[in-house]
Design a protein around this motif. Structure first.
Motif, PDB file in Angstrom:
ATOM      1  N   ASP A 339       0.810  -1.215   0.000  1.00 21.46           N
ATOM      2  CA  ASP A 339       0.000   0.000   0.000  1.00 21.46           C
ATOM      3  C   ASP A 339       0.846   1.269   0.000  1.00 21.46           C
ATOM      4  O   ASP A 339       0.503   2.256  -0.651  1.00 21.46           O
ATOM      5  N   LYS A 342       1.959   1.927  -3.531  1.00 16.49           N
ATOM      6  CA  LYS A 342       0.849   2.324  -4.398  1.00 16.49           C
ATOM      7  C   LYS A 342       0.374   3.741  -4.061  1.00 16.49           C
ATOM      8  O   LYS A 342       0.040   4.524  -4.960  1.00 16.49           O
ATOM      9  N   GLU A 343       0.353   4.064  -2.783  1.00 18.40           N
ATOM     10  CA  GLU A 343      -0.042   5.424  -2.401  1.00 18.40           C
ATOM     11  C   GLU A 343       0.911   6.451  -3.008  1.00 18.40           C
ATOM     12  O   GLU A 343       0.489   7.496  -3.503  1.00 18.40           O
TER      13      GLU A 343
END
Length: 572
Positions: A339, A342-343
């Motif tokens: 995550d 991806k952030e």
């Protein structure tokens, strides 16, 4: 059902098709070439470079206009040697004799247009003395912007958009000419609007560059020539070295052998806050250790890169894919990216900078380098025209080329249209300025955002992206002996969006790999969660804001009191 013996045979055959190496470089653009060059300089030659196109250069990309008197080569992609830290590119241009010419931004004429509703009527070219009326206020803003940004940073104020900053500093474009001048200074550079761009991390840094010279590449061999020549020093003049795999498209990257992909060698217990990292435990530094140098060992975890030409495996794989490609998920990751990565990818921006070229039979425009069209209805609509026949550019005669630039939403809108529709619209603008303009002999309409190999022109730092996001964008995945690296211009903190950012990040990533093979991997700094800082509440009554007679008391000092006063020479 297949016999068990046949299954064993197929599995063995599939394994034998895997090409094992020490490093796999994904992308033959500027970062990929720089990375391979640096590895070679450190005597690491067991690597493979994969490129989907049939040539190297990435976004250093030429195209050809077809004319009755011959072909004209233009730069579809990057065109200028410019920006902070450009010295390595200047050195390469000098080494390979790249032909450039300085851009003179003051050589511009301004046209006050009537827009799409002109109905045969025409606007007018402005006299030089008329331009101060819409330029001076903006020039005052941009002179003070670096100081205001520094003051905000020193006082730990949150980042704002360029539009918010211009409004605070009393620059509010109202007239079409003001909007056009702002577009030329902001959108034309960042390929995004003032509402989208970060004031602290994008605009103010750029505005602080004084007396910058931009060199426009006019070499018929193309900007890419200097990078391809560097590649030829590694892969041979004909680029036939088996380590270079052109026309090879990556579809899956399997790094499951490195673990679950949720961290980079350890569990981060703290969170990143605010602007930039510190050493108080908000971030985690993971040690990268690599004790095996020289050859790939069977017990060493390998990353698998699946392509349309087979599978490649290595303990070090480097993605130089653009932010746009990563955002569009054109490549599958196994397991899915964590995550925090991806952030970072989806927080950053991939901008659209579309240079549309027109080749005409004759030159009907003057010798100024720029022709500025102010549209009364739409900001940035076919606004910045560049004369590629200006003195020092293409020789006059057969190469009668005009280039108009479209950025942001307008550029993306153009990409959805046909070439014929673009030509028709552009001719309306040219005919308002110059009268009876003939149709061009040829036109080039790039579509960077729609191209699955690029998905945009270059990166930009948008509002909302923090330093921690940008740091995470370039951080690797893995641990101990094997790493999945991320490189490219977007990962450069100082030169994102520039050619030198791509070149420098290739060197930086290669040096990290070299250190790993020497047994001393650099630490990987990861912010697994980026959070906001706690805010102190401020309470004020109406009585404390205004005293008798309405005179304002308290609050922040006015702009002239907080900005460092710098004496700067006015533009000519």
């Amino acid at each position: 059902m297949l016999p068990l013996s046949l299954l064993y045979f197929l599995a063995a055959a599939a394994a034998s098709d895997v090409r094992h190496t020490q490093v796999v470089i994904l992308g033959g653009g500027i970062s990929g070439i720089s990375l391979a060059r640096t590895l070679t300089a450190h005597n690491i030659t067991d690597f493979v470079l994969l490129e989907a196109r049939d040539e190297l250069g990435g976004r250093a990309h030429t195209a050809t206009l077809r004319g009755s008197a011959g072909d004209v080569v233009v730069e579809k992609g990057c065109n200028w040697i410019q920006g902070p830290g450009k010295e390595p590119i200047v050195a390469l241009a000098k080494k390979w004799g790249l032909k450039t010419t300085p851009t003179n931004y003051s050589s511009a004429v301004w046209f006050e247009g009537l827009g799409v509703e002109a109905d045969g009527e025409r606007g007018r070219f402005l006299a030089p003395e008329e331009t101060d009326a819409f330029m001076l206020d903006y020039d005052d803003f941009i002179e003070n912007a670096p100081g205001y940004s520094e003051w905000r940073s020193n006082n730990s104020l949150v980042d704002v958009s360029v539009r918010v900053a211009t409004s605070i500093m009393d620059w509010m474009p109202v007239t079409p000419l003001q909007r056009a001048y702002e577009y030329w200074n902001i959108d034309y550079t960042f390929a995004q609007s003032p509402e989208e761009s970060s004031f602290a991390n994008a605009f103010a840094q750029e505005a602080g560059i004084a007396n910058e010279r931009d060199d426009f590449v006019v070499d018929p061999r193309g900007f890419k020539y200097i990078f391809v020549q560097e590649a030829r020093e590694m892969f041979g003049q004909k680029l036939t070295d088996e380590r270079l795999r052109l026309n090879t498209t990556v579809h899956t990257i399997d790094y499951s052998a490195l673990g679950n992909g949720r961290d980079t060698g350890g569990k981060d217990k703290d969170k990143g806050k605010g602007k930039g990292g510190d050493k108080d435990g908000r971030r985690e530094e993971h040690k990268r250790e690599d004790k095996t140098a020289g050859t790939t060992k069977p017990d060493r975890p390998e990353i698998l890169v699946h392509t349309d030409k087979g599978t490649f495996a290595a303990p070090h794989v480097v993605s130089t894919f653009s932010v746009g490609v990563l955002q569009h998920q054109d490549v599958k990751w196994v397991p899915r990216l964590p995550d925090w990565k991806k952030e970072a990818i989806f927080t950053f921006a991939m901008a659209t900078y579309q240079k549309i070229f027109f080749l005409f039979e004759k030159q009907f425009w003057g010798d100024s380098e720029f022709i500025m069209y102010s549209d009364p209805d739409e900001r940035g609509r076919y606004m910045v025209w560049q004369n590629i026949n200006a003195p020092g550019y293409f020789p006059p005669g057969a190469n009668n080329v005009l280039m108009v630039t479209a950025t942001g939403a307008f550029g993306r809108r153009n990409e959805q249209m046909s070439d014929e529709e673009i030509v028709e619209e552009a001719l309306v603008v040219l005919r308002e300025m110059y009268g009876d303009v003939p149709a061009p002999l040829d036109a080039l309409v790039p579509r960077w955002t729609l191209d699955p190999l690029f998905r945009g022109s270059y990166s930009n730092w948008p509002l909302g992206a923090l330093d921690q996001h940008h740091s995470n964008l370039g951080q690797p995945l893995g641990g101990a002996q094997s790493w999945l690296h991320f490189s490219g211009e977007a990962t450069s903190a100082d030169s994102f969006g520039y050619v030198q950012g791509a070149w420098d990040q290739g060197i930086r990533t290669a040096e990290a790999i070299v250190a790993c093979f020497a047994g001393d991997c650099p630490d990987a700094t990861v912010y697994e969660a980026v959070t906001t800082c706690e805010q102190d509440e401020t309470t004020m009554s109406r009585r404390s804001v205004r005293g008798a007679g309405g005179r304002k008391r308290g609050g922040a000092p006015r702009r002239h009191a907080i900005l460092p006063q710098k004496q700067k020479e006015k533009k000519n």
